[in-house]
Design a protein around this motif. Structure first.
Motif, PDB file in Angstrom:
ATOM      1  N   MET A   1      -6.115 -16.057 -17.058  1.00  0.00           N
ATOM      2  CA  MET A   1      -7.106 -15.695 -18.077  1.00  0.00           C
ATOM      3  C   MET A   1      -6.389 -15.397 -19.399  1.00  0.00           C
ATOM      4  SD  MET A   1      -9.934 -12.639 -17.929  1.00  0.00           S
ATOM      5  CE  MET A   1     -11.072 -12.406 -19.271  1.00  0.00           C
ATOM      6  N   THR A   2      -6.916 -15.975 -20.460  1.00  0.00           N
ATOM      7  CA  THR A   2      -6.300 -15.804 -21.773  1.00  0.00           C
ATOM      8  C   THR A   2      -6.567 -14.408 -22.327  1.00  0.00           C
ATOM      9  OG1 THR A   2      -6.640 -18.147 -22.237  1.00  0.00           O
ATOM     10  CG2 THR A   2      -6.134 -16.707 -24.107  1.00  0.00           C
ATOM     11  N   HIS A   3      -5.501 -13.772 -22.794  1.00  0.00           N
ATOM     12  CA  HIS A   3      -5.651 -12.434 -23.386  1.00  0.00           C
ATOM     13  C   HIS A   3      -6.334 -12.570 -24.747  1.00  0.00           C
ATOM     14  CE1 HIS A   3      -4.575  -8.498 -25.022  1.00  0.00           C
ATOM     15  NE2 HIS A   3      -4.399  -8.132 -23.762  1.00  0.00           N
ATOM     16  N   PRO A   4      -7.254 -11.616 -25.109  1.00  0.00           N
ATOM     17  CA  PRO A   4      -7.953 -11.703 -26.399  1.00  0.00           C
ATOM     18  C   PRO A   4      -7.018 -11.834 -27.582  1.00  0.00           C
ATOM     19  CG  PRO A   4      -8.938 -10.011 -25.016  1.00  0.00           C
ATOM     20  CD  PRO A   4      -7.717 -10.480 -24.293  1.00  0.00           C
ATOM     21  N   SER A   5      -5.870 -11.185 -27.512  1.00  0.00           N
ATOM     22  CA  SER A   5      -4.949 -11.234 -28.655  1.00  0.00           C
ATOM     23  C   SER A   5      -4.407 -12.643 -28.872  1.00  0.00           C
ATOM     24  CB  SER A   5      -3.793 -10.250 -28.452  1.00  0.00           C
ATOM     25  OG  SER A   5      -3.007 -10.618 -27.327  1.00  0.00           O
ATOM     26  N   GLU A   6      -4.278 -13.427 -27.786  1.00  0.00           N
ATOM     27  CA  GLU A   6      -3.779 -14.793 -27.934  1.00  0.00           C
ATOM     28  C   GLU A   6      -4.766 -15.642 -28.723  1.00  0.00           C
ATOM     29  OE1 GLU A   6      -2.612 -16.556 -24.257  1.00  0.00           O
ATOM     30  OE2 GLU A   6      -1.546 -14.759 -23.572  1.00  0.00           O
TER      31      GLU A   6
ATOM     32  N   LEU B   1      -6.837 -14.508 -30.984  1.00  0.00           N
ATOM     33  CA  LEU B   1      -6.765 -14.044 -32.378  1.00  0.00           C
ATOM     34  C   LEU B   1      -5.540 -14.606 -33.077  1.00  0.00           C
ATOM     35  CD1 LEU B   1      -7.824 -10.293 -31.931  1.00  0.00           C
ATOM     36  CD2 LEU B   1      -9.181 -12.146 -32.934  1.00  0.00           C
ATOM     37  N   LEU B   2      -4.429 -14.682 -32.366  1.00  0.00           N
ATOM     38  CA  LEU B   2      -3.211 -15.239 -32.962  1.00  0.00           C
ATOM     39  C   LEU B   2      -3.389 -16.720 -33.263  1.00  0.00           C
ATOM     40  CD1 LEU B   2      -0.480 -13.479 -30.780  1.00  0.00           C
ATOM     41  CD2 LEU B   2      -0.908 -13.095 -33.211  1.00  0.00           C
ATOM     42  N   ARG B   3      -4.069 -17.438 -32.337  1.00  0.00           N
ATOM     43  CA  ARG B   3      -4.320 -18.867 -32.580  1.00  0.00           C
ATOM     44  C   ARG B   3      -5.264 -19.075 -33.759  1.00  0.00           C
ATOM     45  NH1 ARG B   3      -5.175 -19.073 -26.810  1.00  0.00           N
ATOM     46  NH2 ARG B   3      -3.264 -19.762 -25.741  1.00  0.00           N
TER      47      ARG B   3
ATOM     48  N   ILE C   1      -0.805 -12.919 -43.792  1.00  0.00           N
ATOM     49  CA  ILE C   1      -0.915 -13.422 -42.417  1.00  0.00           C
ATOM     50  C   ILE C   1       0.008 -12.649 -41.490  1.00  0.00           C
ATOM     51  CG2 ILE C   1      -0.459 -15.429 -40.925  1.00  0.00           C
ATOM     52  CD1 ILE C   1      -1.341 -17.215 -43.266  1.00  0.00           C
ATOM     53  N   GLU C   2       1.221 -12.368 -41.944  1.00  0.00           N
ATOM     54  CA  GLU C   2       2.171 -11.639 -41.110  1.00  0.00           C
ATOM     55  C   GLU C   2       1.677 -10.226 -40.829  1.00  0.00           C
ATOM     56  OE1 GLU C   2       5.172 -10.631 -38.706  1.00  0.00           O
ATOM     57  OE2 GLU C   2       4.670 -12.645 -39.428  1.00  0.00           O
ATOM     58  N   GLN C   3       1.053  -9.607 -41.824  1.00  0.00           N
ATOM     59  CA  GLN C   3       0.514  -8.264 -41.616  1.00  0.00           C
ATOM     60  C   GLN C   3      -0.587  -8.284 -40.555  1.00  0.00           C
ATOM     61  OE1 GLN C   3      -1.287  -6.424 -45.056  1.00  0.00           O
ATOM     62  NE2 GLN C   3      -1.177  -4.388 -44.164  1.00  0.00           N
ATOM     63  N   GLU C   4      -1.463  -9.296 -40.599  1.00  0.00           N
ATOM     64  CA  GLU C   4      -2.530  -9.410 -39.602  1.00  0.00           C
ATOM     65  C   GLU C   4      -1.944  -9.703 -38.213  1.00  0.00           C
ATOM     66  OE1 GLU C   4      -6.361  -9.460 -37.935  1.00  0.00           O
ATOM     67  OE2 GLU C   4      -5.510  -8.612 -39.795  1.00  0.00           O
TER      68      GLU C   4
ATOM     69  N   SER D   1     -11.347  -8.753 -33.677  1.00  0.00           N
ATOM     70  CA  SER D   1     -12.153  -9.898 -34.113  1.00  0.00           C
ATOM     71  C   SER D   1     -11.402 -10.680 -35.178  1.00  0.00           C
ATOM     72  CB  SER D   1     -13.511  -9.435 -34.668  1.00  0.00           C
ATOM     73  OG  SER D   1     -13.320  -8.570 -35.770  1.00  0.00           O
ATOM     74  N   ALA D   2     -11.749 -11.965 -35.295  1.00  0.00           N
ATOM     75  CA  ALA D   2     -11.081 -12.826 -36.266  1.00  0.00           C
ATOM     76  C   ALA D   2     -11.519 -12.465 -37.690  1.00  0.00           C
ATOM     77  CB  ALA D   2     -11.412 -14.279 -35.966  1.00  0.00           C
ATOM     78  N   VAL D   3     -10.608 -12.698 -38.650  1.00  0.00           N
ATOM     79  CA  VAL D   3     -10.885 -12.408 -40.064  1.00  0.00           C
ATOM     80  C   VAL D   3     -11.656 -13.579 -40.665  1.00  0.00           C
ATOM     81  CG1 VAL D   3      -9.832 -11.927 -42.294  1.00  0.00           C
ATOM     82  CG2 VAL D   3      -8.777 -11.044 -40.198  1.00  0.00           C
TER      83      VAL D   3
END
Length: 470
Positions: free
Chosen positions: A1-6, A8-10, A43-46, A57-59
């Motif tokens: 199962m894909t982690h939510p953070s993955e 968001l990073l994508r 982007i790096e800060q996010e 949630s996505a920006v």
């Protein structure tokens, strides 16, 4: 199962997508290098927020655009910024010390925007000396035979000691081994110059015989250091400048005085503490005198050395002079400020530092009234005019407080919110906290600044008060 953070990073945007998002929205002429840096920084800060679990949630595209433009604005804004000094500290070390006169600022414009005769003798058509531009003025004002200027008073002390006492002994009272801002200590600067420190007397009492007993064939210099940034009171004694000069003459030893915040004005005539003037020290016969240009003098940062011609000529020939010399901007401003001193009453009006130090409480109160009158009617009740004490600053006259007037904020915005918010304005407003109130001391606010200061206060307080009251 894909982690939510993955996920968001994508979802973080690609650089080319961000550039398209900003098309037509960046300021004209904004450097592409800084636009890319703003994008990557945001982007790096996010990315760090996502990895720390702080984002769920996505920006949105609109928010990304706002973030990029905000970062770009920060990157393109000047780092050195103008501020409103409402702290009441006249010579504020952290806020740029002395404010220059209008004439000095005009000279800076000419020196920077055009070529000049910095080292060109217009009479002979040959190479000239930059020091000739102000040396005769300094001699006129101080009574000295010669003068040289370096980049600050620490440099002035360093080059004088290196020239006159390198490898030899310098006698100083223990009560004068001072430290000033930035950890500048007389013993340290002496060691760097190659001179050997000989301490005499006690912290609170030093006598003439202490100096005389310490004189040896290796003694090169008797040094007095004006303790401008502290006072030793009570059971004290120190050797006068006249006694020091007599002792030096008796033993054929040079004398030097570091005045620190050197002054060309007797401030005691205007209700301020008595400080020795450069003229008095020169007249007493001291061989070489050093002092600052940006403190009580009211000019640009500089270290001024005046004294006997044969001594100053030796300092001018020191190779260190090349490393410590001043540029055309300092010379332009310094010449303009020094010329004002040919008429002391004129200097008190035209040199901002002198004007602020000598203005009456009533004159300061008039500025309080004017600022208050320019605030929105709904905000005027949040301020009251109070008696306060201003400070000289810059390490000068440390015990003296100047009777002044200020606006006390009595509104609903918290001190922390007010201090932080005003510090982040387009032109930051720097006040102080006193007796549980945020204070705007108007001694250090110039007349011409009041309309803009009122505008910024109205802008900030109207929006903040509205949030609180809403």
């Amino acid at each position: 199962m894909t982690h939510p953070s993955e996920n968001l990073l994508r979802a973080l945007p690609k650089i080319d997508e961000c550039l398209l998002l900003l098309e037509g929205h960046t300021p004209p002429g904004a450097p592409r290098q800084l636009i890319l840096k703003a994008i990557r920084t945001a982007i790096e800060q996010e990315r760090r927020v996502i990895l720390s679990g702080g984002s769920s949630s996505a920006v949105s595209s609109e928010e990304w655009q706002e973030r990029f433009l905000s970062r770009l604005a920060e990157m393109t804004a000047p780092r050195l910024r103008r501020v409103f000094n409402a702290s009441g500290v006249v010579i504020h070390t952290n806020l740029g010390r002395s404010v220059l006169s209008s004439a000095a600022c005009n000279m800076l414009h000419l020196a920077g925007g055009y070529y000049s005769n910095l080292e060109f003798d217009l009479h002979t058509g040959q190479r000239g000396s930059r020091y000739d531009l102000v040396e005769d003025i300094l001699c006129d004002l101080t009574g000295a035979e010669s003068a040289i200027i370096v980049n600050n008073n620490a440099a002035a002390v360093l080059i004088a000691l290196d020239t006159l006492a390198g490898g030899r002994e310098v006698i100083v009272s223990r009560g004068q081994l001072v430290e000033i801002g930035g950890s500048f200590r007389i013993p340290d600067i002496m060691a760097r110059s190659g001179a050997r420190l000989v301490e005499v007397g006690a912290t609170n009492r030093t006598h003439l015989f202490d100096y005389e007993d310490a004189v040896t064939p290796e003694t090169s210099l008797l040094l007095r250091v004006h303790t401008s940034n502290f006072r030793v009171i009570g059971f004290t004694s120190e050797v006068s400048v006249e006694e020091m000069v007599s002792l030096g003459a008796k033993h054929d030893v040079l004398t030097m005085e570091d005045l620190g915040s050197g002054s060309l004005v007797d401030f005691s005539r205007y209700g301020l503490p008595r400080e020795p003037t450069v003229q008095e020290i020169v007249k007493a016969g001291v061989d070489v005198v050093t002092f600052s240009g940006d403190k009580l003098l009211g000019g640009p940062q500089a270290g001024i050395i005046v004294g006997r011609r044969k001594i100053i000529d030796r300092i001018k020939k020191n190779p260190l002079n090349r490393a410590l010399r001043i540029d055309k901007f300092t010379l332009a401003a310094l010449e303009s400020v020094l010329r004002e001193y040919y008429d002391i009453e004129q200097a008190l009006q035209k040199i901002p530092t002198l004007r602020m130090l000598t203005q009456s409480p009533q004159q300061v109160e008039e500025r309080c009234v004017r600022l208050l009158s320019l605030l929105d009617t709904a905000l005027q009740r949040d301020f009251s005019i109070k008696s306060v004490f201003s400070r000289v600053g810059g390490g000068a006259m440390p015990e003296h407080s100047i009777d002044s007037r200020a606006l006390y904020y009595n509104g609903e915005v918290t001190i922390q919110s007010l201090e932080t918010g005003l510090r982040k304005m387009a032109v930051p407003i720097i006040g102080r906290v006193e007796n549980g109130h945020f204070v705007l001391d108007m001694r250090t606010v110039q007349e011409r600044e009041i309309p803009e200061l009122a505008q910024e206060l109205n802008q900030f307080l109207s929006s903040t008060d509205g949030e609180i009251r809403g």
